[in-house]
Structure formats: structure tokens, C-alpha cells
Design a protein around this motif. Structure first.
Motif, PDB file in Angstrom:
ATOM      1  N   GLY A   1       0.813  -1.202   0.000  1.00 29.10           N
ATOM      2  CA  GLY A   1       0.000   0.000   0.000  1.00 29.10           C
ATOM      3  C   GLY A   1       0.848   1.254   0.000  1.00 29.10           C
ATOM      4  O   GLY A   1       2.059   1.215   0.213  1.00 29.10           O
ATOM      5  N   GLY A   2       0.202   2.375  -0.241  1.00 30.29           N
ATOM      6  CA  GLY A   2       0.908   3.640  -0.263  1.00 30.29           C
ATOM      7  C   GLY A   2       0.053   4.749  -0.823  1.00 30.29           C
ATOM      8  O   GLY A   2      -1.148   4.591  -1.027  1.00 30.29           O
ATOM      9  N   LEU A   3       0.697   5.875  -1.066  1.00 33.22           N
ATOM     10  CA  LEU A   3       0.048   7.059  -1.614  1.00 33.22           C
ATOM     11  C   LEU A   3       0.398   7.185  -3.086  1.00 33.22           C
ATOM     12  O   LEU A   3       1.582   7.239  -3.443  1.00 33.22           O
ATOM     13  CB  LEU A   3       0.501   8.307  -0.850  1.00 33.22           C
ATOM     14  CG  LEU A   3       0.038   9.652  -1.391  1.00 33.22           C
ATOM     15  CD1 LEU A   3      -1.477   9.758  -1.345  1.00 33.22           C
ATOM     16  CD2 LEU A   3       0.691  10.780  -0.601  1.00 33.22           C
ATOM     17  N   VAL A   4      -0.625   7.226  -3.933  1.00 33.96           N
ATOM     18  CA  VAL A   4      -0.423   7.346  -5.372  1.00 33.96           C
ATOM     19  C   VAL A   4      -1.379   8.378  -5.939  1.00 33.96           C
ATOM     20  O   VAL A   4      -2.344   8.792  -5.293  1.00 33.96           O
ATOM     21  CB  VAL A   4      -0.618   6.005  -6.101  1.00 33.96           C
ATOM     22  CG1 VAL A   4       0.403   4.978  -5.629  1.00 33.96           C
ATOM     23  CG2 VAL A   4      -2.033   5.485  -5.898  1.00 33.96           C
TER      24      VAL A   4
ATOM     25  N   ASP B   1      -2.699   6.010 -11.451  1.00 40.63           N
ATOM     26  CA  ASP B   1      -1.522   5.179 -11.213  1.00 40.63           C
ATOM     27  C   ASP B   1      -1.917   3.734 -10.927  1.00 40.63           C
ATOM     28  O   ASP B   1      -3.096   3.398 -10.775  1.00 40.63           O
ATOM     29  CB  ASP B   1      -0.717   5.731 -10.040  1.00 40.63           C
ATOM     30  CG  ASP B   1       0.083   6.964 -10.396  1.00 40.63           C
ATOM     31  OD1 ASP B   1       0.140   7.326 -11.586  1.00 40.63           O
ATOM     32  OD2 ASP B   1       0.653   7.573  -9.474  1.00 40.63           O
ATOM     33  N   SER B   2      -0.905   2.886 -10.838  1.00 44.38           N
ATOM     34  CA  SER B   2      -1.077   1.476 -10.529  1.00 44.38           C
ATOM     35  C   SER B   2      -0.364   1.122  -9.242  1.00 44.38           C
ATOM     36  O   SER B   2       0.601   1.781  -8.843  1.00 44.38           O
ATOM     37  CB  SER B   2      -0.538   0.604 -11.667  1.00 44.38           C
ATOM     38  OG  SER B   2      -1.259   0.798 -12.863  1.00 44.38           O
ATOM     39  N   LEU B   3      -0.841   0.072  -8.614  1.00 44.36           N
ATOM     40  CA  LEU B   3      -0.262  -0.402  -7.368  1.00 44.36           C
ATOM     41  C   LEU B   3      -0.543  -1.894  -7.259  1.00 44.36           C
ATOM     42  O   LEU B   3      -1.624  -2.348  -7.663  1.00 44.36           O
ATOM     43  CB  LEU B   3      -0.887   0.343  -6.193  1.00 44.36           C
ATOM     44  CG  LEU B   3      -0.126   0.470  -4.867  1.00 44.36           C
ATOM     45  CD1 LEU B   3       1.213   1.177  -5.078  1.00 44.36           C
ATOM     46  CD2 LEU B   3      -0.978   1.237  -3.865  1.00 44.36           C
ATOM     47  N   THR B   4       0.405  -2.635  -6.734  1.00 42.31           N
ATOM     48  CA  THR B   4       0.216  -4.065  -6.513  1.00 42.31           C
ATOM     49  C   THR B   4       0.315  -4.369  -5.029  1.00 42.31           C
ATOM     50  O   THR B   4       1.315  -4.046  -4.384  1.00 42.31           O
ATOM     51  CB  THR B   4       1.259  -4.899  -7.273  1.00 42.31           C
ATOM     52  OG1 THR B   4       1.137  -4.651  -8.676  1.00 42.31           O
ATOM     53  CG2 THR B   4       1.023  -6.390  -7.028  1.00 42.31           C
ATOM     54  N   LEU B   5      -0.729  -4.975  -4.504  1.00 44.83           N
ATOM     55  CA  LEU B   5      -0.734  -5.417  -3.121  1.00 44.83           C
ATOM     56  C   LEU B   5      -0.367  -6.892  -3.056  1.00 44.83           C
ATOM     57  O   LEU B   5      -0.715  -7.669  -3.947  1.00 44.83           O
ATOM     58  CB  LEU B   5      -2.105  -5.210  -2.488  1.00 44.83           C
ATOM     59  CG  LEU B   5      -2.701  -3.804  -2.560  1.00 44.83           C
ATOM     60  CD1 LEU B   5      -4.032  -3.770  -1.829  1.00 44.83           C
ATOM     61  CD2 LEU B   5      -1.734  -2.776  -1.989  1.00 44.83           C
ATOM     62  N   SER B   6       0.316  -7.272  -1.996  1.00 40.11           N
ATOM     63  CA  SER B   6       0.661  -8.661  -1.753  1.00 40.11           C
ATOM     64  C   SER B   6       0.146  -9.074  -0.386  1.00 40.11           C
ATOM     65  O   SER B   6       0.063  -8.255   0.529  1.00 40.11           O
ATOM     66  CB  SER B   6       2.174  -8.869  -1.803  1.00 40.11           C
ATOM     67  OG  SER B   6       2.701  -8.542  -3.072  1.00 40.11           O
TER      68      SER B   6
ATOM     69  N   PRO C   1      -9.660   8.137  -6.739  1.00 43.56           N
ATOM     70  CA  PRO C   1      -9.748   8.550  -5.334  1.00 43.56           C
ATOM     71  C   PRO C   1     -10.719   7.698  -4.515  1.00 43.56           C
ATOM     72  O   PRO C   1     -10.468   7.464  -3.330  1.00 43.56           O
ATOM     73  CB  PRO C   1     -10.220  10.001  -5.428  1.00 43.56           C
ATOM     74  CG  PRO C   1      -9.666  10.475  -6.732  1.00 43.56           C
ATOM     75  CD  PRO C   1      -9.783   9.285  -7.656  1.00 43.56           C
ATOM     76  N   GLU C   2     -11.787   7.227  -5.123  1.00 42.04           N
ATOM     77  CA  GLU C   2     -12.748   6.404  -4.403  1.00 42.04           C
ATOM     78  C   GLU C   2     -12.221   5.012  -4.063  1.00 42.04           C
ATOM     79  O   GLU C   2     -12.878   4.255  -3.345  1.00 42.04           O
ATOM     80  CB  GLU C   2     -14.073   6.294  -5.173  1.00 42.04           C
ATOM     81  CG  GLU C   2     -13.904   5.889  -6.621  1.00 42.04           C
ATOM     82  CD  GLU C   2     -13.931   7.079  -7.568  1.00 42.04           C
ATOM     83  OE1 GLU C   2     -14.647   7.002  -8.589  1.00 42.04           O
ATOM     84  OE2 GLU C   2     -13.246   8.084  -7.284  1.00 42.04           O
ATOM     85  N   ASP C   3     -11.040   4.651  -4.575  1.00 36.59           N
ATOM     86  CA  ASP C   3     -10.392   3.407  -4.184  1.00 36.59           C
ATOM     87  C   ASP C   3      -9.654   3.542  -2.859  1.00 36.59           C
ATOM     88  O   ASP C   3      -9.149   2.541  -2.333  1.00 36.59           O
ATOM     89  CB  ASP C   3      -9.406   2.948  -5.257  1.00 36.59           C
ATOM     90  CG  ASP C   3     -10.082   2.581  -6.567  1.00 36.59           C
ATOM     91  OD1 ASP C   3     -11.143   1.925  -6.526  1.00 36.59           O
ATOM     92  OD2 ASP C   3      -9.538   2.932  -7.625  1.00 36.59           O
ATOM     93  N   THR C   4      -9.560   4.737  -2.329  1.00 38.04           N
ATOM     94  CA  THR C   4      -8.868   4.964  -1.068  1.00 38.04           C
ATOM     95  C   THR C   4      -9.539   4.183   0.053  1.00 38.04           C
ATOM     96  O   THR C   4     -10.738   4.323   0.296  1.00 38.04           O
ATOM     97  CB  THR C   4      -8.848   6.456  -0.729  1.00 38.04           C
ATOM     98  OG1 THR C   4      -8.067   7.154  -1.711  1.00 38.04           O
ATOM     99  CG2 THR C   4      -8.237   6.697   0.643  1.00 38.04           C
TER     100      THR C   4
ATOM    101  N   VAL D   1      -4.219   2.192   1.264  1.00 37.96           N
ATOM    102  CA  VAL D   1      -4.068   2.696  -0.095  1.00 37.96           C
ATOM    103  C   VAL D   1      -4.757   4.053  -0.162  1.00 37.96           C
ATOM    104  O   VAL D   1      -5.942   4.168   0.143  1.00 37.96           O
ATOM    105  CB  VAL D   1      -4.682   1.741  -1.136  1.00 37.96           C
ATOM    106  CG1 VAL D   1      -4.672   2.380  -2.527  1.00 37.96           C
ATOM    107  CG2 VAL D   1      -3.934   0.422  -1.151  1.00 37.96           C
ATOM    108  N   THR D   2      -4.006   5.063  -0.545  1.00 37.36           N
ATOM    109  CA  THR D   2      -4.545   6.405  -0.673  1.00 37.36           C
ATOM    110  C   THR D   2      -4.297   6.905  -2.086  1.00 37.36           C
ATOM    111  O   THR D   2      -3.157   6.918  -2.552  1.00 37.36           O
ATOM    112  CB  THR D   2      -3.899   7.362   0.340  1.00 37.36           C
ATOM    113  OG1 THR D   2      -4.099   6.868   1.669  1.00 37.36           O
ATOM    114  CG2 THR D   2      -4.515   8.753   0.228  1.00 37.36           C
ATOM    115  N   VAL D   3      -5.361   7.314  -2.749  1.00 41.53           N
ATOM    116  CA  VAL D   3      -5.282   7.790  -4.125  1.00 41.53           C
ATOM    117  C   VAL D   3      -5.684   9.258  -4.132  1.00 41.53           C
ATOM    118  O   VAL D   3      -6.824   9.609  -3.804  1.00 41.53           O
ATOM    119  CB  VAL D   3      -6.192   6.986  -5.063  1.00 41.53           C
ATOM    120  CG1 VAL D   3      -5.998   7.448  -6.501  1.00 41.53           C
ATOM    121  CG2 VAL D   3      -5.906   5.490  -4.936  1.00 41.53           C
ATOM    122  N   SER D   4      -4.772  10.102  -4.510  1.00 47.19           N
ATOM    123  CA  SER D   4      -5.027  11.535  -4.552  1.00 47.19           C
ATOM    124  C   SER D   4      -5.447  11.947  -5.952  1.00 47.19           C
ATOM    125  O   SER D   4      -5.118  11.295  -6.949  1.00 47.19           O
ATOM    126  CB  SER D   4      -3.796  12.320  -4.118  1.00 47.19           C
ATOM    127  OG  SER D   4      -2.736  12.168  -5.042  1.00 47.19           O
TER     128      SER D   4
END
Length: 126
Positions: free
Chosen positions: A9-12, A16-21, A88-91, A122-125
Motif C-alpha cells: 500500500g501507499g500514496l499514489v 496510477d497502478s499499485l500491486t498489493l501482496s 480517489p474512491e479506491d482509497t 491505499v490512498t489515491v489523490s
């Protein structure tokens, strides 16, 4: 000694894309259906995706269909969530969960999963 540990997780930025494990231990991973759920502030925990233990079939929430992909690597006892075109609603805090084989109840209900990780933010700006 069952453990599910999420990471990635993180701030994107939006788009953008992000992969969670989610690394697991203490269970026979290949015998468990694995799911991803998320919870935003002030909202109930929401189903995101699941992948079957039996045949690897997948299902997704309508809100993420076409953008997110769940996968599993049984050799590594790990389940992944590839998230593309983030909004942003994926936050939310994202949780992985394990469901015993042949469990009753629908796969999209959190109550049907027996083991849970601590979650990753996960934070989406915009």
C-alpha cells in the motif's frame, strides 16, 4: 500461528497502478479461497475480489472490474491484487482474507472468511 500479512500500500496519484501482496503462513494455502476486501472511513467493509482454491476462478466487485486483477502463487503462499487506473474512491484500508474450502455463505460476504490480515492503506489523490 496463522498469519496473513499485507504489503504494497501507499500514496499514489489518480490513474496510477499499485500491486498489493498478502503473504500467508500456518495454513495449507492451496486449499483456501483468498479474497480482498477494503474499508474506507465511515463505510462498511466491502468485497473487492476473490480467487478460488479449486480452479483459480475469480470474481470482482463491479466497481473494480476491468481495473483490478487478483492472482495467487501457491508456491509462495501469496495472493496479489494488481490495481490499475486507480481512483480517489479506491482509497481504503485493504485486507486479505482466507476462506475454508466448501464454506457456506456467499463469497462476497466478509463473514464467510475465517482468517484476516491487518490491512494495508491505499490512498489515491486527485
Amino acid at each position: 500461528q496463522v498469519q496473513l500479512v499485507e504489503s504494497g500500500g501507499g500514496l499514489v496519484q489518480a490513474g496510477d497502478s499499485l500491486t498489493l501482496s498478502c503473504a500467508t503462513s500456518g495454513i495449507i494455502f492451496s486449499s483456501y479461497t483468498m479474497g480482498w476486501f477494503r474499508q474506507a472511513p465511515g463505510k462498511e467493509r466491502e468485497f473487492v475480489a476473490y480467487i478460488s482454491w479449486r480452479d483459480g476462478s475469480t470474481n470482482y466487485a463491479e466497481s473494480v472490474k476491468g481495473r483490478f486483477t487478483i492472482s495467487r502463487d501457491n508456491a509462495k503462499n501469496t495472493v496479489y491484487l494488481q490495481m490499475n487506473s486507480l481512483k480517489p474512491e479506491d482509497t481504503a484500508v485493504y485486507y486479505c482474507a482466507a476462506r475454508r474450502p466448501y464454506s457456506s455463505g456467499n463469497y462476497y460476504y466478509a463473514s464467510s472468511y475465517v482468517y484476516w490480515g491487518q490491512g494495508t492503506q491505499v490512498t489515491v489523490s486527485s
